[in-house]
Design an enzyme around this catalytic site. Structure first.
Site, PDB file in Angstrom:
ATOM      1  N   LYS A   1       0.807  -1.226   0.000  1.00  0.00           N
ATOM      2  CA  LYS A   1       0.000   0.000   0.000  1.00  0.00           C
ATOM      3  C   LYS A   1       0.836   1.270   0.000  1.00  0.00           C
ATOM      4  CE  LYS A   1      -4.127  -1.935   2.189  1.00  0.00           C
ATOM      5  NZ  LYS A   1      -5.137  -1.772   3.252  1.00  0.00           N
TER       6      LYS A   1
ATOM      7  N   ASP B   1     -10.065   2.747   2.090  1.00  0.00           N
ATOM      8  CA  ASP B   1     -10.100   2.204   3.447  1.00  0.00           C
ATOM      9  C   ASP B   1     -10.715   3.200   4.426  1.00  0.00           C
ATOM     10  OD1 ASP B   1      -9.044  -0.310   2.952  1.00  0.00           O
ATOM     11  OD2 ASP B   1      -6.975   0.321   3.289  1.00  0.00           O
TER      12      ASP B   1
END
Length: 265
Positions: free
Chosen positions: A47, A83
């Site tokens: 990420k 997220d």
């Protein structure tokens, strides 16, 4: 989840999981530029490493410093982070986090960065970061300092948290993932939290972690990460296709896959 979303939308599409070694990440990201590829999701440990490999970043991805969704348009790749908004929607659905007070984030990786961003921008709360490697917690906290020097986020150890002022605890670490007896706070008395405080565990497998059992035994509200998983996927699917698929489609697919009793989102 995405197979169910394609089916619901009447689209022909395929979503595949692929294990990528860190050294192979640049080549795999470059492969997303091929015609017919809508994009990809990224998980640990990619990420943060993917950031310099992309052509553009959303404001959320830039401020969080992590990407979980890559969108392909005409050979250009942009990175986003679903997220944080996925977490906020999951908290709202579950009724966890409504209690006023500070937010404690357990962990200091990409998921923790998203949790801090959500707590600051979505909830407007003071944040304490607790991590087993203090230096990583300090680096995360240092990224969220006001220009005038007033700290938005503080890196502390467990005893440095004013627990009586905490309204929400978010486990953004991998503690408990695939390990039902592992906990990020194995010896903690959750009775120290205010009566209305809640705990959100991003771990969803196992469905019931030791953290959640300990929280509920103390009479506090706890929720696992299924809702966040579903909502971040829903937002990623919308970014790739431009289509809004109901969250129940993603949650239903998760419950079916994990053989869980279905509940309304």
């Amino acid at each position: 989840m995405h197979a169910a979303a394609f089916a619901w939308a009447g689209l022909r599409g395929e979503y595949r999981a692929q294990r990528v070694e860190p050294a192979a990440l640049p080549a795999q990201i470059a492969a997303l530029r091929r015609p017919g590829v809508l994009g990809a999701n990224l998980s640990l440990p990619h990420k943060e490493a993917a950031l310099p490999l992309l052509d553009a970043l959303s404001d959320a991805a830039r401020r969080i410093g992590a990407v979980n969704t890559v969108i392909h348009r005409g050979g250009q790749l942009s990175g986003d982070n679903t997220d944080a908004p996925g977490l906020l929607r999951a908290l709202e659905d579950a009724g966890v986090g409504a209690q006023e007070g500070a937010v404690v984030v357990l962990g200091a990786g990409g998921a923790a960065r998203a949790a801090v961003y959500a707590a600051l921008t979505g909830l407007g709360r003071e944040v304490y970061v607790v991590n087993r490697t203090p230096q990583r917690a300090q680096a995360l906290a240092a990224a969220w300092v006001r220009p005038q020097g007033a700290a938005l986020v503080r890196a502390v150890d467990v005893e440095g948290v004013p627990w009586e002022q905490v309204g929400l605890v978010i486990n953004a670490s991998s503690a408990g993932l695939g390990a039902p007896e592992e906990s990020p706070l194995p010896d903690f008395d959750f009775g120290r939290l205010p009566a209305g405080a809640g705990v959100y565990d991003m771990v969803y497998q196992p469905h019931e972690t030791r953290l959640l059992r300990d929280v509920r035994s103390a009479g506090r509200r706890g929720e696992n990460g299924l809702g966040m998983l579903a909502h971040q996927a829903r937002l990623a699917f919308a970014a790739w296709t431009g289509l809004e698929v109901p969250p129940q489609v993603f949650l239903g697919a998760l419950h079916e896959k994990l053989d869980l009793k279905r509940t309304a989102p």
